[in-house]
Scaffold this motif. Structure first.
Motif, PDB file in Angstrom:
ATOM      1  N   PRO A  14     104.554  27.580 -27.524  1.00  0.00           N
ATOM      2  CA  PRO A  14     106.016  26.970 -27.494  1.00  0.00           C
ATOM      3  C   PRO A  14     106.496  25.839 -26.904  1.00  0.00           C
ATOM      4  N   LEU A  15     107.537  24.968 -27.447  1.00  0.00           N
ATOM      5  CA  LEU A  15     107.597  23.861 -26.698  1.00  0.00           C
ATOM      6  C   LEU A  15     109.116  23.762 -26.582  1.00  0.00           C
ATOM      7  N   GLY A  16     110.029  23.570 -27.532  1.00  0.00           N
ATOM      8  CA  GLY A  16     111.251  23.418 -27.517  1.00  0.00           C
ATOM      9  C   GLY A  16     111.732  21.954 -27.099  1.00  0.00           C
ATOM     10  N   CYS A  17     110.906  21.034 -27.624  1.00  0.00           N
ATOM     11  CA  CYS A  17     111.201  19.606 -27.159  1.00  0.00           C
ATOM     12  C   CYS A  17     112.101  18.884 -28.324  1.00  0.00           C
ATOM     13  N   LYS A  18     112.728  17.675 -28.294  1.00  0.00           N
ATOM     14  CA  LYS A  18     113.227  16.821 -29.200  1.00  0.00           C
ATOM     15  C   LYS A  18     112.323  16.250 -30.064  1.00  0.00           C
ATOM     16  N   SER A  26     114.867   5.826 -45.351  1.00  0.00           N
ATOM     17  CA  SER A  26     116.106   5.855 -44.433  1.00  0.00           C
ATOM     18  C   SER A  26     115.989   5.003 -43.004  1.00  0.00           C
ATOM     19  N   THR A  27     116.829   4.571 -42.762  1.00  0.00           N
ATOM     20  CA  THR A  27     116.541   3.784 -41.455  1.00  0.00           C
ATOM     21  C   THR A  27     117.127   4.455 -40.181  1.00  0.00           C
ATOM     22  N   GLN A  28     117.798   5.602 -40.439  1.00  0.00           N
ATOM     23  CA  GLN A  28     118.315   6.455 -39.475  1.00  0.00           C
ATOM     24  C   GLN A  28     117.390   7.588 -39.202  1.00  0.00           C
ATOM     25  N   ALA A  29     116.971   7.882 -38.102  1.00  0.00           N
ATOM     26  CA  ALA A  29     116.038   9.100 -37.596  1.00  0.00           C
ATOM     27  C   ALA A  29     117.084  10.408 -37.632  1.00  0.00           C
ATOM     28  N   VAL A  30     116.369  11.445 -37.973  1.00  0.00           N
ATOM     29  CA  VAL A  30     117.051  12.762 -37.803  1.00  0.00           C
ATOM     30  C   VAL A  30     116.468  13.403 -36.472  1.00  0.00           C
ATOM     31  N   VAL A  31     117.320  13.857 -35.743  1.00  0.00           N
ATOM     32  CA  VAL A  31     116.754  14.502 -34.483  1.00  0.00           C
ATOM     33  C   VAL A  31     116.923  16.110 -34.667  1.00  0.00           C
ATOM     34  N   GLY A  32     115.730  16.560 -34.336  1.00  0.00           N
ATOM     35  CA  GLY A  32     115.478  18.124 -34.423  1.00  0.00           C
ATOM     36  C   GLY A  32     114.883  18.507 -33.157  1.00  0.00           C
ATOM     37  N   THR A  33     114.255  19.704 -33.089  1.00  0.00           N
ATOM     38  CA  THR A  33     113.685  20.601 -32.163  1.00  0.00           C
ATOM     39  C   THR A  33     112.299  20.982 -32.531  1.00  0.00           C
ATOM     40  N   CYS A  34     111.290  20.674 -31.715  1.00  0.00           N
ATOM     41  CA  CYS A  34     110.029  21.067 -32.127  1.00  0.00           C
ATOM     42  C   CYS A  34     109.813  22.251 -31.490  1.00  0.00           C
ATOM     43  N   VAL A  35     109.784  23.409 -32.051  1.00  0.00           N
ATOM     44  CA  VAL A  35     109.942  24.850 -31.760  1.00  0.00           C
ATOM     45  C   VAL A  35     108.615  25.056 -30.987  1.00  0.00           C
ATOM     46  N   ASP A  36     107.435  24.854 -31.843  1.00  0.00           N
ATOM     47  CA  ASP A  36     106.074  24.995 -31.238  1.00  0.00           C
ATOM     48  C   ASP A  36     105.102  24.119 -31.823  1.00  0.00           C
ATOM     49  N   LEU A  37     103.942  23.948 -31.241  1.00  0.00           N
ATOM     50  CA  LEU A  37     102.976  23.160 -31.672  1.00  0.00           C
ATOM     51  C   LEU A  37     101.190  23.693 -31.743  1.00  0.00           C
ATOM     52  N   SER A  38     100.665  23.469 -32.568  1.00  0.00           N
ATOM     53  CA  SER A  38      99.135  23.719 -32.759  1.00  0.00           C
ATOM     54  C   SER A  38      98.355  22.586 -32.951  1.00  0.00           C
ATOM     55  N   PHE A  56     106.490  12.625 -44.032  1.00  0.00           N
ATOM     56  CA  PHE A  56     107.263  11.701 -43.185  1.00  0.00           C
ATOM     57  C   PHE A  56     106.488  11.618 -41.755  1.00  0.00           C
ATOM     58  N   GLU A  57     107.033  10.643 -40.939  1.00  0.00           N
ATOM     59  CA  GLU A  57     106.424  10.637 -39.596  1.00  0.00           C
ATOM     60  C   GLU A  57     107.623  11.349 -38.586  1.00  0.00           C
ATOM     61  N   ILE A  58     106.928  11.710 -37.522  1.00  0.00           N
ATOM     62  CA  ILE A  58     107.790  12.335 -36.360  1.00  0.00           C
ATOM     63  C   ILE A  58     107.338  11.802 -35.010  1.00  0.00           C
ATOM     64  N   ALA A  59     108.313  11.912 -34.036  1.00  0.00           N
ATOM     65  CA  ALA A  59     107.844  11.568 -32.734  1.00  0.00           C
ATOM     66  C   ALA A  59     108.525  12.690 -32.038  1.00  0.00           C
ATOM     67  N   VAL A  60     107.446  13.615 -31.382  1.00  0.00           N
ATOM     68  CA  VAL A  60     107.853  14.558 -30.440  1.00  0.00           C
ATOM     69  C   VAL A  60     107.972  13.840 -29.159  1.00  0.00           C
ATOM     70  N   LEU A  61     108.993  14.329 -28.397  1.00  0.00           N
ATOM     71  CA  LEU A  61     109.593  13.851 -27.068  1.00  0.00           C
ATOM     72  C   LEU A  61     108.948  14.470 -26.020  1.00  0.00           C
ATOM     73  N   PRO A  62     108.269  14.288 -24.973  1.00  0.00           N
ATOM     74  CA  PRO A  62     107.572  14.926 -23.997  1.00  0.00           C
ATOM     75  C   PRO A  62     108.656  15.812 -23.285  1.00  0.00           C
ATOM     76  N   PRO A  63     108.360  16.906 -22.710  1.00  0.00           N
ATOM     77  CA  PRO A  63     109.479  17.546 -21.867  1.00  0.00           C
ATOM     78  C   PRO A  63     110.124  16.758 -20.766  1.00  0.00           C
ATOM     79  N   ASP A  64     111.069  17.135 -20.071  1.00  0.00           N
ATOM     80  CA  ASP A  64     111.521  16.498 -19.016  1.00  0.00           C
ATOM     81  C   ASP A  64     110.950  16.802 -17.800  1.00  0.00           C
ATOM     82  N   MET A  65     109.478  16.883 -17.453  1.00  0.00           N
ATOM     83  CA  MET A  65     108.882  17.013 -16.408  1.00  0.00           C
ATOM     84  C   MET A  65     108.523  15.776 -15.620  1.00  0.00           C
ATOM     85  N   GLY A  66     109.031  14.639 -16.054  1.00  0.00           N
ATOM     86  CA  GLY A  66     108.613  13.543 -15.335  1.00  0.00           C
ATOM     87  C   GLY A  66     107.082  13.226 -15.519  1.00  0.00           C
ATOM     88  N   GLY A  67     106.695  12.057 -14.898  1.00  0.00           N
ATOM     89  CA  GLY A  67     105.306  11.928 -15.109  1.00  0.00           C
ATOM     90  C   GLY A  67     105.108  10.898 -16.257  1.00  0.00           C
TER      91      GLY A  67
END
Length: 101
Positions: A14-18, A26-38, A56-67
């Motif tokens: 489970p993630l919950g990351c953007k 399209s030139t505009q990215a759609v923002v969503g939530t990555c619910v889980d990852l395997s 299509f391409e995605i970019a899963v942003l890391p959690p806000d944990m710093g680092g």
């Protein structure tokens, strides 16, 4: 789902990351939530209504944990999609086709 009805072989984390979704025409990215990852895929919730087998391409942003974490950039293929109770929101299961970086 219980273990008897779960058909996926890989463990889901489970993630919950953007996640940013970059559609091919399209030139505009759609923002969503990555619910889980395997190992082989992800579950994403967004306003985008994909076609079955759409790639299509995605970019899963890391959690806000710093680092020094980097986004996961990948090319994915839609394997399932269904509407959620919240109007205009969809959940899709995507298979990772290629890790971009």
């Amino acid at each position: 789902m219980d273990r008897m009805t779960e058909r996926r072989r890989d463990r889901r984390i489970p993630l919950g990351c953007k996640v940013g979704i970059k559609l091919p025409h399209s030139t505009q990215a759609v923002v969503g939530t990555c619910v889980d990852l395997s190992v082989g895929g992800l579950t994403i919730r967004s306003t985008h209504v994909p076609q079955m087998d759409e790639v299509f391409e995605i970019a899963v942003l890391p959690p806000d944990m710093g680092g020094p974490f980097q986004p996961l950039h990948a090319r994915v293929r839609v394997r399932r999609c269904h509407g959620l109770e919240q109007a205009g929101l969809y959940e899709m299961g995507v298979e990772i086709v290629d890790i971009i970086k």
